[in-house]
Design a protein around this motif. Structure first.
Motif, short mmCIF file in Angstrom:
data_model
loop_
_atom_site.label_atom_id
_atom_site.label_comp_id
_atom_site.label_asym_id
_atom_site.label_seq_id
_atom_site.Cartn_x
_atom_site.Cartn_y
_atom_site.Cartn_z
N SER A 2 0.79 -1.04 -0.12
CA SER A 2 0.37 -0.23 -0.03
C SER A 2 1.04 1.40 -0.30
O SER A 2 1.01 2.19 0.36
N GLY A 3 2.01 0.61 -0.90
CA GLY A 3 2.93 2.46 -0.20
C GLY A 3 3.74 2.57 0.74
O GLY A 3 4.58 3.24 0.37
N VAL A 4 3.43 1.67 1.77
CA VAL A 4 4.43 2.28 3.04
C VAL A 4 4.86 1.37 3.13
O VAL A 4 5.31 0.54 2.39
N GLN A 5 6.60 2.07 2.91
CA GLN A 5 7.88 0.87 3.26
C GLN A 5 8.33 0.43 4.27
O GLN A 5 8.02 0.64 5.17
N GLU A 6 8.68 -0.83 3.98
CA GLU A 6 9.28 -1.79 5.25
C GLU A 6 9.90 -0.93 6.02
O GLU A 6 11.05 -0.65 5.05
N GLN A 7 10.35 -1.43 7.46
CA GLN A 7 11.25 -0.75 8.43
C GLN A 7 12.03 -2.03 9.09
O GLN A 7 11.54 -2.39 9.13
N VAL A 8 13.32 -1.95 9.42
CA VAL A 8 14.55 -2.64 10.23
C VAL A 8 14.67 -2.22 11.21
O VAL A 8 15.07 -0.44 10.15
N GLU A 9 15.39 -2.18 12.14
CA GLU A 9 15.77 -1.86 13.13
C GLU A 9 16.75 -2.33 13.22
O GLU A 9 17.11 -3.44 13.53
N ILE A 10 17.86 -1.45 13.45
CA ILE A 10 19.44 -2.42 13.30
C ILE A 10 20.74 -1.44 14.20
O ILE A 10 20.13 0.03 14.29
N LEU A 15 33.88 -3.42 17.49
CA LEU A 15 34.57 -4.12 17.59
C LEU A 15 35.08 -4.64 18.96
O LEU A 15 35.52 -5.82 19.94
N ASP A 16 34.74 -3.07 19.52
CA ASP A 16 34.88 -3.39 21.67
C ASP A 16 33.81 -3.41 22.05
O ASP A 16 34.11 -3.94 23.42
N GLY A 17 32.87 -3.79 21.64
CA GLY A 17 31.33 -4.22 21.61
C GLY A 17 30.51 -3.63 22.34
O GLY A 17 28.87 -3.59 22.56
N SER A 18 30.53 -1.87 21.98
CA SER A 18 29.94 -1.34 22.16
C SER A 18 28.77 -0.72 20.45
O SER A 18 29.03 -1.78 20.15
N ASP A 19 27.84 0.28 21.08
CA ASP A 19 26.36 -0.18 20.04
C ASP A 19 26.48 1.26 19.30
O ASP A 19 27.00 2.00 20.03
N ILE A 20 26.30 1.28 18.73
CA ILE A 20 25.79 2.98 17.72
C ILE A 20 24.11 1.91 17.29
O ILE A 20 24.00 1.74 16.64
N GLY A 21 23.34 3.10 17.99
CA GLY A 21 21.60 2.70 17.90
C GLY A 21 21.27 2.32 18.68
O GLY A 21 22.17 1.64 20.22
N PRO A 22 20.25 1.68 18.16
CA PRO A 22 19.67 1.12 17.91
C PRO A 22 18.66 2.20 16.76
O PRO A 22 18.23 3.09 17.84
N GLU A 23 18.20 2.40 15.36
CA GLU A 23 17.73 2.65 14.89
C GLU A 23 17.45 2.74 13.53
O GLU A 23 17.22 1.28 13.25
N THR A 24 15.73 3.16 13.62
CA THR A 24 14.70 2.68 11.98
C THR A 24 15.30 2.72 10.43
O THR A 24 15.16 4.37 10.03
N VAL A 84 15.79 -6.26 17.16
CA VAL A 84 16.53 -5.28 16.44
C VAL A 84 17.47 -6.44 15.53
O VAL A 84 18.19 -7.04 16.32
N THR A 85 18.06 -5.62 14.55
CA THR A 85 19.00 -6.81 13.81
C THR A 85 20.97 -5.86 14.34
O THR A 85 21.01 -4.51 14.34
N ALA A 86 21.41 -7.15 14.44
CA ALA A 86 23.04 -6.13 14.40
C ALA A 86 23.59 -6.55 12.97
O ALA A 86 23.48 -7.22 13.36
N MET A 87 24.80 -5.63 13.18
CA MET A 87 25.51 -5.85 11.81
C MET A 87 26.63 -4.78 12.43
O MET A 87 26.87 -4.15 13.54
N HIS A 88 27.80 -6.07 12.33
CA HIS A 88 28.83 -5.86 12.87
C HIS A 88 29.93 -4.84 11.77
O HIS A 88 30.03 -4.70 10.56
N VAL A 89 30.63 -4.31 12.51
CA VAL A 89 31.44 -2.79 12.43
C VAL A 89 32.99 -2.85 11.71
O VAL A 89 33.38 -2.95 13.39
N VAL A 90 33.74 -2.77 11.31
CA VAL A 90 34.61 -3.15 10.53
C VAL A 90 35.42 -2.08 10.32
O VAL A 90 34.96 -2.19 9.17
N VAL A 91 36.61 -1.48 10.93
CA VAL A 91 37.14 -0.28 10.43
C VAL A 91 38.23 -0.62 9.82
O VAL A 91 39.00 -1.57 10.56
#
Length: 118
Positions: A2-10, A15-24, A84-91
């Motif tokens: 119906s034109g509504v975009q599906e959202q995901v919370e991430i 690497l140190d175990g801390s998080d950024i987010g979650p955001e939608t 919430v979906t977790a994504m790992h960040v590697v720098v």
């Protein structure tokens, strides 16, 4: 639809175990946009932070996500779960900055041959 975009919370796990987010985010969001969001929210007190989105690698469900793809294209069974979906960040620092301490400690290599003929 119906034109509504599906959202995901991430949330983005560093690497140190801390998080950024979650955001939608909308599933139409590109991986490059996610990396820009990480760059903008990167904790200022952390050393060796990324300077550009090319310094960041995102991993979800064991797969490295490509900048040009959207969340929908990268979707795995993990993203389909509620919550919430977790994504790992590697720098990854640029090659000029990687291992500078190691190189300074190493002795310069001379022209040596390591072959033995018996």
């Amino acid at each position: 639809m119906s034109g509504v975009q599906e959202q995901v919370e991430i949330k983005f796990r560093l690497l140190d175990g801390s998080d950024i987010g979650p955001e939608t985010y909308s599933i139409a969001t590109s991986v490059a946009t996610l990396k820009e969001s990480i760059l903008a929210q990167w904790p200022k007190d952390k050393e060796n932070g990324p300077r550009t989105i090319n310094d960041i690698t995102l991993i979800n469900a064991g797969r490295i996500l490509e900048n040009s793809r959207t969340l929908e294209e990268c979707r795995s069974s993990v993203c389909d779960l509620s919550g919430v979906t977790a994504m790992h960040v590697v720098v990854r620092l640029p090659p000029s900055e990687r291992g500078t301490e190691k190189r300074a400690r190493k002795k310069p290599k001379g022209n040596k041959c390591g072959c033995f003929i018996m």
